[in-house]
Design a protein around this motif. Structure first.
Motif, short mmCIF file in Angstrom:
data_model
loop_
_atom_site.label_atom_id
_atom_site.label_comp_id
_atom_site.label_asym_id
_atom_site.label_seq_id
_atom_site.Cartn_x
_atom_site.Cartn_y
_atom_site.Cartn_z
N LYS A 1 0.82 -1.21 0.00
CA LYS A 1 0.00 0.00 0.00
C LYS A 1 0.86 1.26 0.00
O LYS A 1 0.54 2.23 -0.70
CB LYS A 1 -0.92 -0.01 1.22
N LEU A 2 1.93 1.23 0.78
CA LEU A 2 2.83 2.39 0.82
C LEU A 2 3.49 2.61 -0.53
O LEU A 2 3.60 3.75 -1.00
CB LEU A 2 3.88 2.18 1.91
N ARG A 3 3.92 1.49 -1.17
CA ARG A 3 4.56 1.63 -2.48
C ARG A 3 3.58 2.20 -3.51
O ARG A 3 3.94 3.08 -4.31
CB ARG A 3 5.05 0.25 -2.95
N ARG A 4 2.34 1.73 -3.49
CA ARG A 4 1.34 2.25 -4.42
C ARG A 4 1.07 3.72 -4.17
O ARG A 4 0.90 4.50 -5.12
CB ARG A 4 0.05 1.45 -4.28
N ARG A 5 1.01 4.10 -2.90
CA ARG A 5 0.74 5.50 -2.58
C ARG A 5 1.88 6.40 -3.04
O ARG A 5 1.64 7.49 -3.58
CB ARG A 5 0.52 5.64 -1.07
N VAL A 6 3.11 5.95 -2.82
CA VAL A 6 4.26 6.73 -3.28
C VAL A 6 4.24 6.87 -4.79
O VAL A 6 4.50 7.95 -5.35
CB VAL A 6 5.57 6.07 -2.81
N SER A 7 3.91 5.77 -5.49
CA SER A 7 3.82 5.82 -6.95
C SER A 7 2.73 6.78 -7.40
O SER A 7 2.92 7.56 -8.34
CB SER A 7 3.56 4.41 -7.50
N ALA A 8 1.57 6.73 -6.70
CA ALA A 8 0.47 7.63 -7.06
C ALA A 8 0.85 9.09 -6.82
O ALA A 8 0.53 9.98 -7.62
CB ALA A 8 -0.79 7.28 -6.27
N LEU A 9 1.57 9.36 -5.72
CA LEU A 9 1.99 10.73 -5.43
C LEU A 9 3.00 11.23 -6.45
O LEU A 9 2.97 12.39 -6.86
CB LEU A 9 2.56 10.81 -4.02
N ALA A 10 3.92 10.34 -6.87
CA ALA A 10 4.91 10.74 -7.89
C ALA A 10 4.21 11.07 -9.20
O ALA A 10 4.53 12.06 -9.86
CB ALA A 10 5.93 9.62 -8.08
N THR A 11 3.24 10.22 -9.58
CA THR A 11 2.49 10.49 -10.81
C THR A 11 1.69 11.77 -10.68
O THR A 11 1.63 12.59 -11.61
CB THR A 11 1.55 9.32 -11.11
N SER A 12 1.06 11.96 -9.52
CA SER A 12 0.27 13.17 -9.30
C SER A 12 1.14 14.41 -9.37
O SER A 12 0.74 15.43 -9.96
CB SER A 12 -0.43 13.08 -7.95
#
Length: 383
Positions: free
Chosen positions: A175-186
């Motif tokens: 979940k943390l990895r996905r959130r970091v990826s989503a924040l980078a994309t955002s």
């Protein structure tokens, strides 16, 4: 009468889910015997690794089934021992589903027989003539059994999916990895959206206001050089008109950069001003009991503004509907037009809106079949 598209999608989803549940009911028998005999084999140390490996294979079949028929995307990284533990409650749920399907088949067969007997004037079960209340009683009990069967299928499907999420759901690290990826994309989308806005403002200033000011300067220069008072007066009149047009263009650019009405009055008055300035009739409906945060208001306004601008330029529409409302998810804005359709979400204006909405953790949807109508929807989370 044609079936609405939403109804067709719901029926396809229901049939796909029922098929997935039926497949899971059949695989439950294999899983039951595997758990039964595999659990006994675990007492032998040499057989533990093959048993766990086989449990992983069966669990992977279930994970792929849920992904294909229910759209559940669970992690593919899980321990083989965890897979063996998962199969124990999973086979129970699968056998429960199988029991429901068997009861539905038996009930369907009984219903066909009872209906045939009623049409022949016999009471349910055959023999004596049917009483007047037999069809009514049979219909009521049949409707009740159908309702219970559907509820049983829905309950079994819910248990199946929750069980998989419990054992295969993403870990805290995932979940943390996905959130970091989503924040980078955002973050990248925010930077791109800002650059796009900067380019648009520069283009508006260069093609609009700057050209007006150049024309104004030329008129004033000609007025200074002319020796004819009447001609000079006419040039000054033209210069005055040109200055008014330049001021209007400047107001338009500043409004598109950020409408001051958003800060002073809120979203509803800003959308009303947008509707009044539109060249196509705009019908506005705003249902926001409470004023959303300023960041959400800004995104909603610019989604509506850019969608209206694209409609006026490309859709050849005669009507635009803007709806902004609050639901259980957040703030939803929907812009609908009766134009020619064919709008692409990857187009210049709409892709910029998609990036702006994604930067606010929202969802952006464009439906625009050829011939219309075009529906642009943005859903923005709001606590």
């Amino acid at each position: 009468m044609p079936v609405p598209a939403a109804t067709r999608r719901y029926l396809r989803k229901a049939l796909r889910g029922t098929l997935g549940l039926a497949i899971g009911a059949m695989t439950a028998f294999a899983e039951f015997f595997y758990v039964l005999f595999g659990g006994l084999a675990l007492a032998i140390p040499a057989l533990r690794e093959p048993v766990f490996a086989g449990a992983h294979v069966l669990s992977e079949v279930e994970r792929q089934r849920l992904e294909k028929y229910f759209g559940d995307r669970n992690t593919i990284l899980y321990d083989e021992r965890r897979a063996m533990v998962y199969l124990i409650p999973r086979c129970v749920v699968g056998l429960l589903s199988a029991g429901i399907f068997v009861m539905i088949l038996l009930g369907t067969g009984s219903g066909v027989i009872i209906t045939y007997q009623l049409f022949n004037g016999q009471s349910p079960g055959g023999g004596a003539p049917a009483d007047w209340y037999d069809p009514i009683t049979t219909a009521l009990f049949g409707a009740l059994l159908i309702f219970l069967s559907l509820q049983g299928l829905l309950g079994a499907a819910t248990l199946d999916r929750k069980l998989a999420r419990r054992f295969f759901g993403p870990s805290k690290q995932e979940k943390l990895r996905r959130r970091v990826s989503a924040l980078a994309t955002s973050r990248a989308e925010v930077v791109e959206a800002v650059n796009g806005e900067r380019r648009r403002i520069e283009r508006d200033l260069h093609d609009g206001v700057q050209q007006r000011l150049v024309a104004l300067g030329m008129l004033l220069g000609r007025a200074r050089r002319t020796g004819d008072p009447d001609h000079a007066s006419d040039l000054l009149r033209q210069a005055h008109e040109e200055s008014q047009r330049a001021l209007e263009d400047l107001r338009e650019v500043s409004w598109r950069v950020y409408p001051i009405a958003l800060d002073s009055d809120g979203l509803h008055p800003a959308l009303e001003a947008l509707a009044e300035r539109s060249g196509v009739p705009v019908h506005l409906r705003v249902d926001l009991p409470e004023r959303p945060p300023a960041a959400i208001e800004t995104v909603v306004y610019f989604v509506a503004s850019e969608a209206v601008t694209n409609t006026i330029k490309h859709a050849a529409a005669s009507r635009i509907d803007i709806e902004a409302e609050r639901d259980e998810v957040g703030v939803r804005v929907r812009i609908t037009d009766d134009g020619v359709g064919g709008a692409l979400a990857s187009g210049g204006g709409l892709s910029g809106l998609a990036r702006r909405v994604a930067a606010a953790d929202g969802r952006f949807i464009v439906r625009s079949p050829p011939g219309g109508p075009t529906v642009v929807t943005a859903v923005l989370p709001c606590g």
